[in-house]
Design a protein around this motif. Sequence first.
Motif, mmCIF file in Angstrom:
data_model
loop_
_atom_site.group_PDB
_atom_site.id
_atom_site.type_symbol
_atom_site.label_atom_id
_atom_site.label_comp_id
_atom_site.label_asym_id
_atom_site.label_seq_id
_atom_site.Cartn_x
_atom_site.Cartn_y
_atom_site.Cartn_z
ATOM 1 N N GLN A 75 0.843 -1.208 0.000
ATOM 2 C CA GLN A 75 0.000 0.000 0.000
ATOM 3 C C GLN A 75 0.878 1.259 0.000
ATOM 4 O OE1 GLN A 75 -2.468 0.275 3.473
ATOM 5 N NE2 GLN A 75 -3.273 2.270 2.915
ATOM 6 N N GLU A 76 1.884 1.246 0.874
ATOM 7 C CA GLU A 76 2.798 2.385 0.991
ATOM 8 C C GLU A 76 3.610 2.564 -0.299
ATOM 9 O OE1 GLU A 76 6.441 3.655 3.896
ATOM 10 O OE2 GLU A 76 5.299 1.868 4.417
ATOM 11 N N LEU A 79 1.406 3.912 -3.426
ATOM 12 C CA LEU A 79 0.782 5.236 -3.312
ATOM 13 C C LEU A 79 1.435 6.338 -4.161
ATOM 14 C CD1 LEU A 79 -1.739 6.128 -1.857
ATOM 15 C CD2 LEU A 79 -0.313 6.966 -0.011
ATOM 16 N N LEU A 106 -8.240 -3.339 2.402
ATOM 17 C CA LEU A 106 -8.524 -1.920 2.636
ATOM 18 C C LEU A 106 -10.015 -1.659 2.792
ATOM 19 C CD1 LEU A 106 -5.977 -0.217 0.233
ATOM 20 C CD2 LEU A 106 -5.894 -0.287 2.712
ATOM 21 N N TRP A 116 -6.993 6.821 11.840
ATOM 22 C CA TRP A 116 -5.889 6.981 10.895
ATOM 23 C C TRP A 116 -5.908 5.870 9.846
ATOM 24 C CZ3 TRP A 116 -3.337 10.388 8.642
ATOM 25 C CH2 TRP A 116 -2.114 10.143 8.036
ATOM 26 N N GLU A 117 -6.147 4.625 10.331
ATOM 27 C CA GLU A 117 -6.184 3.471 9.445
ATOM 28 C C GLU A 117 -7.316 3.644 8.427
ATOM 29 O OE1 GLU A 117 -5.232 -0.536 11.356
ATOM 30 O OE2 GLU A 117 -7.305 -0.769 10.702
ATOM 31 N N GLN A 120 -6.495 6.388 5.793
ATOM 32 C CA GLN A 120 -5.548 5.909 4.778
ATOM 33 C C GLN A 120 -6.215 4.970 3.791
ATOM 34 O OE1 GLN A 120 -2.238 4.430 7.169
ATOM 35 N NE2 GLN A 120 -0.994 5.979 6.201
ATOM 36 N N TYR A 123 -8.509 6.981 1.478
ATOM 37 C CA TYR A 123 -7.714 7.758 0.523
ATOM 38 C C TYR A 123 -7.238 6.863 -0.622
ATOM 39 C CZ TYR A 123 -4.181 10.855 -1.378
ATOM 40 O OH TYR A 123 -3.432 11.631 -2.237
ATOM 41 N N PHE A 124 -6.715 5.690 -0.261
ATOM 42 C CA PHE A 124 -6.177 4.772 -1.276
ATOM 43 C C PHE A 124 -7.296 4.281 -2.194
ATOM 44 C CE2 PHE A 124 -4.523 0.967 -3.150
ATOM 45 C CZ PHE A 124 -3.161 1.153 -3.231
ATOM 46 N N PRO A 151 -10.487 12.775 3.452
ATOM 47 C CA PRO A 151 -10.241 11.765 2.412
ATOM 48 C C PRO A 151 -11.513 11.392 1.656
ATOM 49 C CG PRO A 151 -9.879 10.827 4.587
ATOM 50 C CD PRO A 151 -10.092 12.278 4.779
#
Lengths: 357, 128
Positions: A75-76, A79, A106, A116-117, A120, A123-124, A151
């Motif tokens: 995922q990181e 992005l 996700l 936060w999770e 993210q 957003y993805f 997001p």
Amino acid sequence: MIIPILTLIVLCVFVLTGLIFLSILRLRFKFKKDNYHRKQAFAKMETFLLSLFAEEILPYQWAVRIPAHELGYLQEFLLPYLESLKGESFEKLVAVAHYSGLVKRLLQEANSAKDWEQAQAIYFLGLIREPQVLPLLQTGLDSDNMFWFYPSVIALARNDLQNLPRVLEALRNRSDWTEHLGVSIFAEMGEEVCPALLTALSKGETSPKIERLALAVLAHFGYQGAEAILKEYILYSKDHELQIRALRAWNQLKLTFFEGIASAMKNPDWEIRAAAVTALSSSGAVDQALLARPLLRDSNWWVRLRAAQTMLNLSPREELHIMLDNPLEDRYAKDMLRYILTREGGATCVIPTIHVL
Amino acid sequence: MGHNILIVDDNIYFSRLLASQLTRLGYVVRVMANHEELLNLLSSDHYDLLIMELLLNGQDGLSLLRSIRCSPYSYLPILVVSHRSGYVDQLRVAEFDAHFLSKPVDLTQLFKTVLIMLKKESPVGISL
């Protein structure tokens, strides 16, 4: 009695210090180990990515080699590429996300209780235009939680132009967003958003904040169809902020001169006068250059500066020198002309014409 | 030998991907994450094309464009590939005689633009 108690306290302090020290060491070791694994995973993924784009492997062939515990790294890793690419390369990466099970994970995280999770994940999923996340985004728009709202609104804007009324409504109902964020949201939708915004303005948008945002977005895209609505705002708006925005947009679009600009140059508000004289400059109306002359004697420094820049852009240089030599000319006007001529002289740079395309 | 291309972008993942793809097409590519040493680099090596981002760790890419155009390397063809894709930015880039592509970018379109800017067929003959 006192001595054994003291010994016990000292011992306790020693043991506690030792435990803290060991915990720090353990954390450091864990961090180093994680970092090492992350680097290894990234190096492996980069090799696969290059092979994928070199058409040596298919998305599926990369995806099956990603173990479940490396999905977070994937995922990181994906992005920055997803944010920078579109077209076939983008689709290939989206396929990797699907085949590897990342999207499935996700979608679960998007419902997570951890802010936060969840942010993210949303957003993805918004970035890859995952249709399954849409109902969740609609709920996110009504959320007071900014980790969910931001997001969601960005993802929704990215997904479909049909979401525009919903996005506008969400922005209308809250005040904790900046114009910069608003413009970036609409920038995600592309230039196609401009006619829809124009319609919203023509139908009498009630929120001045949305009106300001819409004018900024039209200027951002350089939308030429905005001329009529900008004229209307310059001539008839009673909100001085909106008049300024409209004049600035007129300036950015480099539209031709019209009488409304001349009237705005006589407005009691100095910001409107400054924006109007700048719009005159960008219109390139050489025959109207004299209109800027009275503003060289304006009480406001910024207006005088913009007027001098306009004179410099629209009038022959000799005319400015005649004004400087005229003993009857206003002292402040001459000071500003001198300043602008000196500044312009210092920053001169000849840009060669290369015609690369 | 292929043309020399310099990439200035602080998104190292993107620039490394771009570099590898351009190398595959036969170009000699160098990557920089910021523009501090750029003018020195231009004076020491010859480059046929500069590909750059406008948003560089808070540095202003437009001032960089101005300094290149005011330097002895003002002839250098420049392709700006940027997330800053507003009309005003595009106009400013055009004023500096540079070509503009906005991010997200289609790689095929980017390579075609590079090819046209260098006015040469792909050295290894890869059809785009």
